[in-house]
Design an enzyme around this catalytic site. Structure first.
Site, PDB file in Angstrom:
ATOM      1  N   SER A 226       0.807  -1.221   0.000  1.00 41.01           N
ATOM      2  CA  SER A 226       0.000   0.000   0.000  1.00 41.01           C
ATOM      3  C   SER A 226       0.838   1.269   0.000  1.00 41.01           C
ATOM      4  O   SER A 226       0.287   2.363  -0.176  1.00 41.01           O
ATOM      5  CB  SER A 226      -0.931   0.007   1.217  1.00 41.01           C
TER       6      SER A 226
ATOM      7  N   HIS B  60      -1.113   5.730   8.387  1.00 38.13           N
ATOM      8  CA  HIS B  60      -0.890   4.459   7.701  1.00 38.13           C
ATOM      9  C   HIS B  60      -0.480   4.718   6.248  1.00 38.13           C
ATOM     10  O   HIS B  60      -0.563   5.843   5.756  1.00 38.13           O
ATOM     11  CB  HIS B  60      -2.153   3.597   7.780  1.00 38.13           C
TER      12      HIS B  60
ATOM     13  N   ASP C 108      -8.699  -4.637   3.407  1.00 40.66           N
ATOM     14  CA  ASP C 108      -7.380  -5.251   3.281  1.00 40.66           C
ATOM     15  C   ASP C 108      -6.983  -6.018   4.539  1.00 40.66           C
ATOM     16  O   ASP C 108      -6.505  -7.153   4.477  1.00 40.66           O
ATOM     17  CB  ASP C 108      -6.360  -4.147   2.991  1.00 40.66           C
TER      18      ASP C 108
ATOM     19  N   ASP D 173      -5.730  -0.379  -4.351  1.00 41.43           N
ATOM     20  CA  ASP D 173      -4.284  -0.220  -4.514  1.00 41.43           C
ATOM     21  C   ASP D 173      -3.628  -1.506  -4.992  1.00 41.43           C
ATOM     22  O   ASP D 173      -2.646  -1.482  -5.723  1.00 41.43           O
ATOM     23  CB  ASP D 173      -3.634   0.264  -3.215  1.00 41.43           C
ATOM     24  N   HIS D 174      -4.186  -2.639  -4.599  1.00 38.25           N
ATOM     25  CA  HIS D 174      -3.646  -3.945  -4.972  1.00 38.25           C
ATOM     26  C   HIS D 174      -4.728  -4.980  -4.730  1.00 38.25           C
ATOM     27  O   HIS D 174      -5.794  -4.669  -4.177  1.00 38.25           O
ATOM     28  CB  HIS D 174      -2.397  -4.272  -4.146  1.00 38.25           C
TER      29      HIS D 174
END
Length: 520
Positions: A125, A188, A357, A398-399
């Site tokens: 991230s 984060h 996530d 993001d992924h």
């Protein structure tokens, strides 16, 4: 002839006959039949699908003719952290049926972005935040800097030529306001991409920096950059968790937890003092009740830190009956927009559904899908509060993660259940499973090998869905992720492209930053 050879030949014959009839491709237990629930009767008719296709074509033609090419006054980027395509697909079932659409799937334009880091096929991230917010790919674990800087470099992030500007900075320089909302700590990896330049995503406080043998005064941690940095201190809205990153180990937060800092700073007080010195209207809140008492229409700066670390999972808010204490992502999004809408020149807002996530990492598939559903509600609230004539909303991830949807479950089966496919070991398996992660303990044991699962087990909130490879934390997935867009220049977001293009296309739509005047 040897009896064993006869049995072998008979077995092969049975296998071949099963393959010829299709039973090997779609194995079912003997005697199982395909049900035809009444609610799917219309779908058995050809006309149903023809009419649906015609409706879609009409909508696509209308979208093409009405594509907005006026500049976007406002840009809102929603990030579902780890929200793979499989996650969105499974959430449809959670919402009622495979034919459902998660709210943002109704947006007129959809694309795919490539998520890799410069030095890793599968991203984290941190490097992805640099990509979709700054338009430059970096190294795994780094934020707001290019790939010239290796992870853990003490001084590389301080060099201006290595720093990557974010779209929040471009918005501020254009006279717009900017803000962020997250269900994670505001320090984060993903939200840090809005304002920070750092060589390790874990340097959220000064102790983490010094623990890596770096000078915390020369290498400011992420929390300090949020309060003291050029972009961070100018953010009008900061809503999320992470109080411990802002206070010293000798100081307790509002819920009695000590901080992590060792430099004596109280960054929450520093943030308030900075705003008071500028004669600005500023509010700090730490609870949902506190947020409800703020006059958002008269607030210039709003800092809300609602947890010592991350905010709770959305489903746990209901199960633990903490809805009155813990704000939802939808409520935080609404508050942020109300504050930012005061600027006549517009705003940029970053909103992250972070715990999608985190649930995947623990193979808590149920929690992940519940948070995806709440994330969609936040997107809907934002679209209802704004106009698609002047506000571009981009939704992406993001992924990915390694969760997959398995077998041939019946249409009306709950996504958290078991398939009834005929398996080689005569044991059922979960519709949802992971390639790796802590769910290995749910799937295997030393005594018996593959464990016998029951729906009584998979129905439990804390059930960790099965994984093939044992890991303490499930890994990310490397496939492309979806991008959904609505509003001015949303048509830019169709196709397949580098994740870095997202920042560029948002900036071009708003007429800000280095991409403001790109012409054909």
């Amino acid at each position: 002839m040897d009896k064993r050879l006869i049995l072998l030949l008979v077995g092969v014959a049975v296998w071949l006959s099963g393959s010829a009839s299709g039973q090997r491709d779609h194995p079912r237990k003997w005697g199982s039949g395909e049900p035809h629930p009444i609610k799917y009767v219309e779908e058995q008719k050809t006309a149903y699908w023809v009419e649906k296709a015609q409706e879609t074509l009409h909508a696509k033609l209308a979208e093409t003719e009405s594509a907005h090419t006026n500049a976007a006054k406002n840009v809102i980027m929603f990030l579902g952290d780890g929200m793979s395509v499989h996650t969105v697909t499974a959430t449809r079932n959670l919402l009622g049926d495979s034919a459902e659409k998660v709210y943002f799937e109704q947006f007129p334009y959809t694309g795919l972005s490539k998520t890799y880091c410069v030095n890793r096929q599968v991203a984290d991230s941190a490097c992805t935040a640099t990509a979709y917010l700054g338009g430059v790919k970096g190294n795994y674990g780094t934020i707001g800097i290019n790939a010239n800087v290796a992870r853990y470099s003490c001084d590389g992030a301080a060099m201006e030529e290595n720093q990557v500007e974010s779209i929040a900075q471009w918005a501020q320089e254009a006279g717009k306001d900017a803000g962020l909302v997250t269900t994670a700590r505001v320090t984060h990896a993903s939200p840090a991409g809005v304002y920070a330049h750092i060589a390790d995503r874990n340097w959220e406080n000064d102790w983490e920096v010094t623990n890596r043998q770096c000078n915390s005064e020369q290498t400011p941690d992420i929390a300090r950059q949020l309060v003291e940095g050029q972009v961070g201190k100018a953010l009008k809205v900061i809503l999320g968790g992470g109080r411990q990153q802002f206070i010293n180990t000798t100081v307790n937060d509002e819920e009695g937890y000590p901080g992590y800092r060792t430099d004596g700073r109280h960054l929450i007080k520093d943030w308030l003092a900075d705003k008071q010195a500028a004669n600005a209207s500023a509010n700090y809140v730490w609870s949902r009740k506190g947020l409800s008492l703020v006059d958002l229409d008269k607030t210039e700066y709003l800092l809300g830190l609602f947890a010592t670390s991350h905010l709770p999972y959305d489903g746990d808010r209901a199960r633990n009956r903490s809805q009155l204490a813990d704000p939802s992502l939808t409520e935080l999004t609404e508050a942020a927009i109300r504050v930012l809408q005061r600027n006549e020149k517009g705003f940029f807002l970053f909103v992250e559904g972070a715990r999608i996530d985190m649930a995947h990492h623990d193979t808590y598939a149920r929690r992940s899908l519940e948070d995806t559903a709440e994330f969609a509600r936040a997107v809907q609230k934002a679209r209802e509060m704004t106009s698609d004539e002047d506000t571009l909303i981009v939704v992406t991830a993001d992924h990915a993660h390694t969760m997959s949807i398995n077998g041939y479950p019946y249409r009306d089966q709950e996504i958290f259940g078991l398939t009834d496919d005929d398996t080689d070991d005569d044991l059922p398996y979960a519709i949802l499973s992971y390639a790796n992660g802590p769910g290995y303990k749910s799937a295997f044991n030393l005594a018996d090998g593959r464990a016998r699962l029951t729906e009584k087990l998979t129905d439990k909130t804390d059930f960790q869905f099965p994984s093939m490879v044992p890991l303490d934390s499930e890994s990310h997935g490397g496939e492309d992720v979806a991008v959904y867009a609505s509003g001015p220049f949303a048509q830019y977001f169709s196709g397949n492209y580098e994740q870095t293009n997202i920042a560029a296309m948002m900036a071009r739509a708003a007429g800000i930053g280095p991409y403001a005047n790109i012409q054909p």
